[in-house]
Design an enzyme around this catalytic site. Structure first.
Site, PDB file in Angstrom:
ATOM      1  N   GLY A  72      -1.360   0.369  -6.501  1.00 21.12           N
ATOM      2  CA  GLY A  72      -0.665  -0.210  -7.645  1.00 21.12           C
ATOM      3  C   GLY A  72      -1.559  -0.479  -8.840  1.00 21.12           C
ATOM      4  N   GLY A 119      -0.558   0.407  -1.746  1.00 19.82           N
ATOM      5  CA  GLY A 119       0.813   0.832  -1.976  1.00 19.82           C
ATOM      6  C   GLY A 119       0.967   2.336  -2.055  1.00 19.82           C
ATOM      7  CD  GLU A 142      -3.486  -3.596  -0.051  1.00 22.95           C
ATOM      8  OE1 GLU A 142      -2.817  -2.595  -0.286  1.00 22.95           O
ATOM      9  OE2 GLU A 142      -4.069  -3.776   1.049  1.00 22.95           O
ATOM     10  CG  ASP A 150       1.003  -4.441  -1.197  1.00 22.69           C
ATOM     11  OD1 ASP A 150       0.228  -3.668  -0.603  1.00 22.69           O
ATOM     12  OD2 ASP A 150       1.138  -4.438  -2.435  1.00 22.69           O
TER      13      ASP A 150
END
Length: 393
Positions: A72, A119, A142, A150
């Site tokens: 992301g 992601g 992350e 996530d």
């Protein structure tokens, strides 16, 4: 996650149609094919259209350049840090997209010839077929910047062998293509020199039949054996250490193992853990542990809440400090708050797991079964019809 540079003249997603096959190319090669708000919108739009289209039978996805997708847009989050819920729309759309990728009704193939992290890997692992090469690099790093694992990975990691999921989530350890095959996170290993030819063959198919697609890929794929020094050969140590109840106990057990002969590989991993956000580590461990007992829908809803609450600074500003140190100032010297594991209040950790306001919860079906309610709401719950849209005005 990765930092995104913007060039509005450059299409972020390219689409090629040939017969009943649709090829999607993530097209931000200079930014490692970061997942921006535009990418999320386009992918959601195309996938919905193609699932409903009787002429579409097979969907392929790849990344331009040396990355599949590095994740992301960190800069987007950082730039919106002073405005509450500035990234609510893109976060909602991404989780809604993740659900539909996991439960997609037509055959999907990811061609992953490079970096696939965070992601970005959510566009790889859930596919019916995930093709990797000797250039593939996977990780979910992350937690190290004060975020959490996530985009469905609390569901995926919690189902890995033993306690490998906790290890991957907390350490951000990297796996190569062979290792991904070995643990079932990818389906086929194809040497990169054969990937163009494989893509051409898949594009020429007039079928989405899984047996046909599988046999086609298998014409190019090879059997793999993991390297002797692979982390997967350390499973017994990982299970022993990462089964401990808390992050602190995990690190202590890992340190004890590091003192043993032949355990030199552990030292840099421990250093990485100790550099990571204490808050991010504790949130991530709890999320993975909860994921073992949760459905896909439950995990995605939980992760959506975690993302929103973390970006709101509900208990700590660590995610913005982590982004600053990694991609803005690039000094790699984050100042965590709280600074140590002992200072992170476990009761406060529970606050980021609490439900959000009713009107901004993630609207995805509770079940993955092919029941009538699922079909009715299959493509419902979009951002536009959720309470989030009205919240953001």
């Amino acid at each position: 996650m990765a930092q995104e540079g913007r060039n509005m003249d450059e299409p972020v997603v390219l689409v090629e149609e040939k017969g009943s096959v649709r090829l999607t190319t993530l097209n931000r090669p200079r930014q490692l094919n970061v997942i921006s708000s535009q990418v999320v919108r386009k992918l959601a739009e195309y996938l919905e259209m193609w699932e409903k289209d009787d002429e579409t039978k097979l969907i392929l996805i790849k990344g331009a350049g040396r990355a599949f997708s590095a994740g992301g847009d960190l800069k987007m989050f950082y730039d919106g840090r002073e405005s509450k819920d500035s990234c609510l729309e893109v976060v909602y759309r991404m989780y809604w997209l993740c659900y539909h990728i996991h439960t997609y009704k037509k055959t999907q193939v990811s061609l992953v010839n490079g970096i696939s992290m965070g992601g970005g890997a959510s566009l790889m692992v859930p596919m019916k077929f995930s093709v990797v090469t000797e250039k593939t690099v996977f990780a979910t790093p992350e937690a190290s910047i004060g975020f959490h694992t996530d985009c469905g990975f609390s569901y995926i990691h919690s189902r890995l062998p033993g306690h490998l999921g906790e290890f991957m989530a907390l350490t951000g350890a990297r796996l190569n293509g062979k290792e991904l095959i070995a643990i079932g996170m990818a389906t086929h290993f194809v040497p990169s020199v054969k990937l163009v030819e494989l893509e051409a063959r898949l594009m020429s198919l007039d079928s989405g039949d899984t047996d046909v697609v599988r046999s086609t890929i298998e014409e190019f794929s090879e059997e793999v054996n993991i390297d002797q020094d692979s982390i997967l050969n350390k499973q017994s140590i990982i299970n022993e250490c990462f089964s401990k109840e808390s992050v602190k106990e995990i690190i202590q057990a890992f340190e004890a193992e590091a003192s043993k002969e032949g355990s030199e590989w552990i030292t840099p991993v421990i250093k990485g853990l100790k550099r990571s956000s204490p808050t991010g580590l504790k949130i991530t461990l709890q999320s993975i542990r909860e994921g073992r007992k949760q459905t896909l829908s439950d995990c995605l809803k939980k992760e959506f809440r975690l993302t929103v609450n973390i970006l709101r600074n509900t208990i700590s500003p660590d995610v913005y400090e982590g982004i600053r140190a990694l991609t803005i100032d690039k000094d790699n010297s984050p100042k965590w708050n709280p600074a140590t594991l002992d200072e992170v209040d476990d009761e406060k950790i529970n606050l980021v797991f609490k439900p959000l306001e009713d009107d901004i919860e993630l609207l995805i079906p509770e079940t993955e079964e092919n029941s009538e309610p699922l079909e009715i709401h299959r493509w419902g719950g979009k951002y536009e019809t959720s309470g989030c849209a009205s919240v953001r005005g």
